[in-house]
Design a protein around this motif. Structure first.
Motif, PDB file in Angstrom:
ATOM      1  N   MET A 230       0.689  -1.208  -0.200  1.00  0.00           N
ATOM      2  CA  MET A 230       0.063   0.102   0.149  1.00  0.00           C
ATOM      3  C   MET A 230       0.923   1.215   0.020  1.00  0.00           C
ATOM      4  SD  MET A 230      -3.160  -0.447  -0.434  1.00  0.00           S
ATOM      5  CE  MET A 230      -4.480  -1.761  -0.310  1.00  0.00           C
ATOM      6  N   ASP A 231       2.161   1.056  -0.024  1.00  0.00           N
ATOM      7  CA  ASP A 231       2.965   2.351   0.071  1.00  0.00           C
ATOM      8  C   ASP A 231       2.866   3.089  -1.240  1.00  0.00           C
ATOM      9  OD1 ASP A 231       5.474   3.925   1.378  1.00  0.00           O
ATOM     10  OD2 ASP A 231       5.900   3.204  -0.561  1.00  0.00           O
ATOM     11  N   PRO A 232       2.810   4.175  -1.356  1.00  0.00           N
ATOM     12  CA  PRO A 232       2.578   4.876  -2.542  1.00  0.00           C
ATOM     13  C   PRO A 232       3.874   4.799  -3.679  1.00  0.00           C
ATOM     14  CG  PRO A 232       1.591   6.412  -0.981  1.00  0.00           C
ATOM     15  CD  PRO A 232       2.331   5.162  -0.193  1.00  0.00           C
ATOM     16  N   ASN A 233       5.214   4.784  -2.889  1.00  0.00           N
ATOM     17  CA  ASN A 233       6.162   4.710  -3.599  1.00  0.00           C
ATOM     18  C   ASN A 233       6.520   3.346  -4.184  1.00  0.00           C
ATOM     19  OD1 ASN A 233       7.501   7.239  -2.956  1.00  0.00           O
ATOM     20  ND2 ASN A 233       7.465   6.580  -1.028  1.00  0.00           N
TER      21      ASN A 233
ATOM     22  N   GLU B  76      -4.450   1.289   3.413  1.00  0.00           N
ATOM     23  CA  GLU B  76      -4.911   0.095   3.540  1.00  0.00           C
ATOM     24  C   GLU B  76      -6.268  -0.015   4.352  1.00  0.00           C
ATOM     25  OE1 GLU B  76      -2.761  -4.187   5.576  1.00  0.00           O
ATOM     26  OE2 GLU B  76      -2.145  -2.018   6.092  1.00  0.00           O
ATOM     27  N   VAL B  77      -6.622   0.496   5.426  1.00  0.00           N
ATOM     28  CA  VAL B  77      -7.884   0.747   5.866  1.00  0.00           C
ATOM     29  C   VAL B  77      -9.033   1.139   4.858  1.00  0.00           C
ATOM     30  CG1 VAL B  77      -9.075   1.522   7.978  1.00  0.00           C
ATOM     31  CG2 VAL B  77      -6.755   0.935   8.182  1.00  0.00           C
ATOM     32  N   THR B  78      -8.627   2.246   4.041  1.00  0.00           N
ATOM     33  CA  THR B  78      -9.521   2.854   3.223  1.00  0.00           C
ATOM     34  C   THR B  78      -9.855   1.722   2.140  1.00  0.00           C
ATOM     35  OG1 THR B  78      -8.523   4.854   3.612  1.00  0.00           O
ATOM     36  CG2 THR B  78     -10.126   4.635   1.459  1.00  0.00           C
ATOM     37  N   ALA B  79      -8.828   1.170   1.762  1.00  0.00           N
ATOM     38  CA  ALA B  79      -9.156   0.015   0.722  1.00  0.00           C
ATOM     39  C   ALA B  79      -9.947  -1.215   1.301  1.00  0.00           C
ATOM     40  CB  ALA B  79      -7.943  -0.644   0.301  1.00  0.00           C
ATOM     41  N   PHE B  80      -9.697  -1.726   2.508  1.00  0.00           N
ATOM     42  CA  PHE B  80     -10.756  -2.467   3.040  1.00  0.00           C
ATOM     43  C   PHE B  80     -12.076  -1.973   3.383  1.00  0.00           C
ATOM     44  CE2 PHE B  80     -12.257  -4.304   7.195  1.00  0.00           C
ATOM     45  CZ  PHE B  80     -12.260  -5.715   6.939  1.00  0.00           C
ATOM     46  N   ILE B  81     -12.401  -0.776   3.756  1.00  0.00           N
ATOM     47  CA  ILE B  81     -13.653  -0.306   3.968  1.00  0.00           C
ATOM     48  C   ILE B  81     -14.535  -0.241   2.395  1.00  0.00           C
ATOM     49  CG2 ILE B  81     -15.264   1.726   4.459  1.00  0.00           C
ATOM     50  CD1 ILE B  81     -12.923   2.180   6.820  1.00  0.00           C
TER      51      ILE B  81
ATOM     52  N   ASN C 110      11.670   6.981  12.466  1.00  0.00           N
ATOM     53  CA  ASN C 110      11.958   6.089  13.785  1.00  0.00           C
ATOM     54  C   ASN C 110      11.995   4.688  13.445  1.00  0.00           C
ATOM     55  OD1 ASN C 110      12.946   8.369  15.267  1.00  0.00           O
ATOM     56  ND2 ASN C 110      10.808   8.665  15.690  1.00  0.00           N
ATOM     57  N   PHE C 111      10.521   4.593  12.919  1.00  0.00           N
ATOM     58  CA  PHE C 111      10.214   2.867  12.801  1.00  0.00           C
ATOM     59  C   PHE C 111       8.771   2.903  11.840  1.00  0.00           C
ATOM     60  CE2 PHE C 111       9.993  -1.314  15.539  1.00  0.00           C
ATOM     61  CZ  PHE C 111      10.594  -1.727  14.424  1.00  0.00           C
ATOM     62  N   PHE C 112       8.530   1.607  11.889  1.00  0.00           N
ATOM     63  CA  PHE C 112       7.449   1.484  10.735  1.00  0.00           C
ATOM     64  C   PHE C 112       6.240   2.320  11.124  1.00  0.00           C
ATOM     65  CE2 PHE C 112       6.842  -1.947  13.840  1.00  0.00           C
ATOM     66  CZ  PHE C 112       5.544  -1.880  13.923  1.00  0.00           C
ATOM     67  N   ILE C 113       5.947   2.618  12.335  1.00  0.00           N
ATOM     68  CA  ILE C 113       4.664   3.187  12.654  1.00  0.00           C
ATOM     69  C   ILE C 113       4.664   4.676  11.846  1.00  0.00           C
ATOM     70  CG2 ILE C 113       3.275   4.101  14.510  1.00  0.00           C
ATOM     71  CD1 ILE C 113       4.364   1.747  16.160  1.00  0.00           C
ATOM     72  N   ASP C 114       5.828   5.354  11.853  1.00  0.00           N
ATOM     73  CA  ASP C 114       5.586   6.779  11.584  1.00  0.00           C
ATOM     74  C   ASP C 114       5.966   6.668   9.862  1.00  0.00           C
ATOM     75  OD1 ASP C 114       8.118   6.043  11.916  1.00  0.00           O
ATOM     76  OD2 ASP C 114       8.726   7.783  13.258  1.00  0.00           O
TER      77      ASP C 114
ATOM     78  N   TYR D 129      -0.563   2.679   6.053  1.00  0.00           N
ATOM     79  CA  TYR D 129      -1.779   2.150   6.814  1.00  0.00           C
ATOM     80  C   TYR D 129      -3.206   2.848   6.557  1.00  0.00           C
ATOM     81  CZ  TYR D 129       1.851  -0.054   9.423  1.00  0.00           C
ATOM     82  OH  TYR D 129       3.096  -0.739   9.830  1.00  0.00           O
ATOM     83  N   LEU D 130      -3.170   4.129   6.395  1.00  0.00           N
ATOM     84  CA  LEU D 130      -4.399   4.586   6.033  1.00  0.00           C
ATOM     85  C   LEU D 130      -4.944   4.177   4.639  1.00  0.00           C
ATOM     86  CD1 LEU D 130      -6.590   6.838   6.515  1.00  0.00           C
ATOM     87  CD2 LEU D 130      -5.016   8.685   5.664  1.00  0.00           C
TER      88      LEU D 130
END
Length: 211
Positions: free
Chosen positions: A1-4, A163-168, A150-154, A160-161
């Motif tokens: 889902m990463d745009p790049n 991904e959730v949008t595609a799921f909905i 710093n890590f995958f969360i940021d 992630y946004l």
């Protein structure tokens, strides 16, 4: 889902890169997790590199024929005592002869490192690390850029946004899910084969897992 990564996938599909030859994936965490986590993680290949196996499958869109892996301890001897490695190298050979090289490390002092390069007959395309800001400081010593995330969360917040949008949207519009459990299963089978390769120090054919 990463745009790049999605853009690279689209360029592969459209033939802009030509016949795909090799892919190089670099995945380095900023620091190792606690030893208690490592002891129950399933190992570096199952816990961390499994996401890169998923990426390789996504980009190549073919079946892996064989794998070869090496793993060492270069960062923390306690990780070795826990029965795991902290640095891994994997070579995947797909049935269409595309080769994917994956580097994994539990520690990069400069932050979260997620890079990708694809190479083909018409050219090469790569995704570099996004930085915390686009600012540059320039002085007599040279050009200084911002830090890695710093890590995958940021680093993957936007992903992630999406991904959730595609799921909905798939639920609302009753469309097929863009990602299924089969994607996770294929990545897990690769992790099993790669662990087998590392421990037995040999090439492992995926067909061995089906016997």
């Amino acid at each position: 889902m990463d745009p790049n990564f999605q853009e690279i996938k689209q360029c592969i599909v459209e033939g802009k890169i030509g016949k795909l030859h090799t892919i190089h994936i670099i995945s380095r965490d900023p620091a190792p997790p606690p030893i208690a986590y490592i002891e129950s993680s399933g190992g570096l290949f199952m816990d961390m590199t499994i996401h890169d196996f998923d990426m390789a499958n996504y980009l190549v869109a073919d079946e892996v024929e064989e794998v070869y892996a090496k793993g060492v301890n270069l960062i923390d001897p306690e990780i070795g005592k826990a029965g795991d490695i902290d640095t891994g190298y994997v070579l995947l050979t797909f049935k269409n002869q595309v080769t994917v090289l994956i580097e994994s490390s539990r520690k990069a002092v400069y932050g979260y490192d997620q890079r990708l390069e694809v190479f083909g007959t018409k050219g090469m395309m790569k995704a570099e690390n996004p930085l915390k800001t686009t600012n540059q400081f320039i002085d007599h010593t040279g050009v200084h850029l911002s830090q890695n995330f710093n890590f995958f969360i940021d680093r993957y917040a936007a992903s992630y946004l999406l991904e959730v949008t595609a799921f909905i949207e798939a639920l609302q519009q009753k469309k097929p899910m863009p990602i299924t459990g089969n994607d996770g299963l294929k990545a897990m089978l690769l992790a099993i084969a790669v662990n087998k390769s590392m421990h037995e120090n040999r090439v492992v054919k995926m067909s061995e897992l089906l016997q």
